[in-house]
Design a protein around this motif. Structure first.
Motif, PDB file in Angstrom:
ATOM      1  N   GLN A 129       0.805  -1.263  -0.128  1.00 50.19           N
ATOM      2  CA  GLN A 129      -0.161  -0.003  -0.055  1.00 50.19           C
ATOM      3  C   GLN A 129       0.838   1.351  -0.156  1.00 50.19           C
ATOM      4  O   GLN A 129       2.031   1.261   0.360  1.00 50.19           O
ATOM      5  CB  GLN A 129      -0.974  -0.108   1.073  1.00 50.19           C
ATOM      6  N   VAL A 145      -3.735   4.167  -1.851  1.00 50.06           N
ATOM      7  CA  VAL A 145      -4.088   2.668  -2.950  1.00 50.06           C
ATOM      8  C   VAL A 145      -3.341   1.619  -2.111  1.00 50.06           C
ATOM      9  O   VAL A 145      -2.183   1.608  -1.480  1.00 50.06           O
ATOM     10  CB  VAL A 145      -3.489   2.982  -4.321  1.00 50.06           C
ATOM     11  N   GLY A 183      -3.297  -3.122  -2.427  1.00 53.09           N
ATOM     12  CA  GLY A 183      -3.744  -4.301  -3.355  1.00 53.09           C
ATOM     13  C   GLY A 183      -2.714  -5.322  -2.977  1.00 53.09           C
ATOM     14  O   GLY A 183      -1.686  -5.511  -2.371  1.00 53.09           O
ATOM     15  N   TYR A 215      -7.977  -5.311  -4.164  1.00 53.42           N
ATOM     16  CA  TYR A 215      -7.648  -4.003  -4.545  1.00 53.42           C
ATOM     17  C   TYR A 215      -8.550  -3.051  -3.485  1.00 53.42           C
ATOM     18  O   TYR A 215      -9.411  -3.463  -3.048  1.00 53.42           O
ATOM     19  CB  TYR A 215      -7.891  -3.368  -6.098  1.00 53.42           C
ATOM     20  N   ASN A 231     -13.285  -0.810  -2.539  1.00 47.78           N
ATOM     21  CA  ASN A 231     -12.579  -2.162  -2.267  1.00 47.78           C
ATOM     22  C   ASN A 231     -13.077  -3.141  -3.145  1.00 47.78           C
ATOM     23  O   ASN A 231     -14.571  -3.143  -3.489  1.00 47.78           O
ATOM     24  CB  ASN A 231     -12.794  -2.682  -0.861  1.00 47.78           C
TER      25      ASN A 231
END
Length: 363
Positions: A273, A286, A288, A322, A341
C-alpha cells in the motif's frame, strides 16, 4: 245382404292378418355376432361386415424425465456460492481493520456507509502503548454475488498491531486479529435442466462466518507526505451453514437435501500500500495484493433424487484484491473519506466492487 257379408269378411281378414304379423317375434341377432369398432377383441376371429376386427390401440408409456445428472451437477454451483460468500465477508470485514488507511497514524474513529454491498458501521484505532494499537469495528451488511444473497449480517472485527516505532522511519510491524459474523440470513439458488424444461430454485437458511489472521510487514516513511508498506498475510476461514431442503415447487423432479456443514479455506496474501498527501487537505491511499487459497474444503453433503449423494470439491483459487481511499480534510481533525474495495479474478471469486463514504475524526 250377401254383399255386405262379403265386405265384412274381407275387412276382418285384413285386420287379422295385420295383427298376426305384429305379434310374430322379431328374429334377434345372435349374441356372438360382432360389430365393427371398439367391441372387437384382439383374441376373437370374427369379422365385421366381412372385414377382420381391428385390435384396440396399445397404450404408449411417456418417455422418462431425464436430468438427474444436471441436478447433481448444480450442487457444485452451491459450493462456489458458499466459497464466494466467505471471501466477500472477509473483504468487507477488512474495511473495519483499516485496510484503506496508513499503517501508522493517530487515534481515530470513522462512521461509514457503502454500496455495491450495503454496509453501515463504525471502526477506528486506539493506541495502547507507543508500539501497540487496537483496531476494531462493527457493521451491518447485505450483499449479493454469483446467485446467492446475504439479506442480513452483522460483522465484527478486531486486531492488535505492534509497530516498532523506536526503530525509526523504516521498520517491521505485525498484526493478529479476527473477523466474526455469528449470524447471517442467506439465500442460495440452484438451477438445473430436465428433458421437460429448466428448474430454478431459491432456498433460505442461516450461516455464520469466522476468520483469524496474522500479518507481517515492513513500513517505510519515505517523507512527511508518503508512507509505503509491504506485507504478507495468512488467513484461516470457516463458514457454518445450516441444513435445508429444496422449497416446494410446481416442477422439481430431482429435488435435493443439503445437510448442515462447515466450509473451510486457507489464504495467503502478498500485498502492499501507499499513502500520499496530495495537497495539505487531500490524502490518497491505494492498496492491493495477490491472494491464493489452499486446503479448501466444501462442507456440502447433498442427497439428490436420482443421483444419490453428491459431495462437491473446490480446488485452489487465485485472485487480486484492490482498495483505495481519498480523504478530504474538512476542518482540523475531521476528514471525509471516499473509499472502494473489491476483487478481480475468475469464478468463483469473480470481479466485485464495494464503495462507500465515511466521516473520520482524529484525536
Amino acid at each position: 245382404m250377401a254383399k255386405f257379408t262379403l265386405r265384412s269378411f274381407i275387412v276382418s281378414a285384413v285386420l287379422t292378418a295385420a295383427i298376426w304379423f305384429v305379434l310374430i317375434p322379431v328374429q334377434v341377432v345372435p349374441a356372438s355376432a360382432q360389430t365393427c369398432g371398439d367391441g372387437c377383441q384382439p383374441s376373437e376371429e370374427d369379422t365385421c361386415d366381412g372385414r377382420p376386427c381391428a385390435p384396440p390401440p396399445t397404450p404408449v408409456a411417456p418417455p422418462p424425465v431425464t436430468g438427474a445428472d444436471s441436478s447433481g451437477g448444480s450442487i457444485g454451483g452451491l459450493a462456489n456460492q458458499r466459497f464466494n460468500q466467505m471471501i466477500t465477508n472477509r473483504v468487507l470485514g477488512t474495511v473495519l481493520l483499516g485496510v484503506n488507511e496508513q499503517v501508522n497514524c493517530s487515534d481515530c474513529v470513522s462512521a461509514f456507509g457503502s454500496a455495491g454491498s450495503f454496509s453501515a458501521g463504525i471502526h477506528g484505532r486506539k493506541e495502547i502503548t507507543p508500539n501497540l494499537s487496537l483496531l476494531a469495528g462493527i457493521a451491518y451488511t447485505q450483499f449479493s454475488e454469483n446467485g446467492y444473497s446475504v439479506t442480513s449480517a452483522p460483522i465484527g472485527a478486531f486486531a492488535l498491531r505492534y509497530d516498532f516505532v523506536d526503530w525509526g522511519s523504516s521498520r517491521p510491524f505485525f498484526d493478529v486479529g479476527a473477523i466474526l459474523t455469528p449470524f447471517e440470513k442467506v439465500r442460495y439458488s440452484r438451477n438445473y435442466m430436465t428433458s421437460l424444461g429448466a428448474v430454478a430454485l431459491t432456498s433460505a437458511t442461516n450461516s455464520s462466518d469466522y476468520g483469524v489472521y496474522g500479518r507481517a510487514g515492513w513500513v517505510t516513511r519515505l517523507s512527511p507526505r508518503d508512507e509505503v508498506a509491504a506485507s504478507i498475510e495468512v488467513w484461516q476461514l470457516w463458514q457454518r451453514v445450516a441444513g435445508y431442503t429444496d422449497p416446494m415447487a410446481a416442477f422439481n423432479p430431482f429435488d435435493a437435501t443439503i445437510a448442515t456443514g462447515t466450509d473451510r479455506t486457507n489464504l495467503v496474501k502478498f500485498g502492499g500500500q501507499w499513502t500520499h498527501l496530495l495537497t495539505p487537505s487531500i490524502e490518497g491511499n491505494v492498496n492491493g495484493g495477490w491472494v491464493q487459497s489452499f486446503a479448501t474444503h466444501s462442507g456440502i453433503v447433498a442427497t439428490v433424487t436420482g443421483d444419490g449423494t453428491v459431495v462437491p470439491t473446490i480446488g485452489s483459487q487465485g485472485w487480486f484484491e484492490y482498495g483505495g481511499r481519498l480523504g478530504f480534510r474538512i476542518t482540523e481533525g475531521w476528514v471525509a473519506d471516499l473509499f472502494v474495495n473489491g476483487t478481480l479474478g475468475p469464478q468463483p471469486v469473480g470481479n466485485t466492487i464495494h464503495g462507500g463514504v465515511g466521516l473520520r475524526v482524529n484525536y
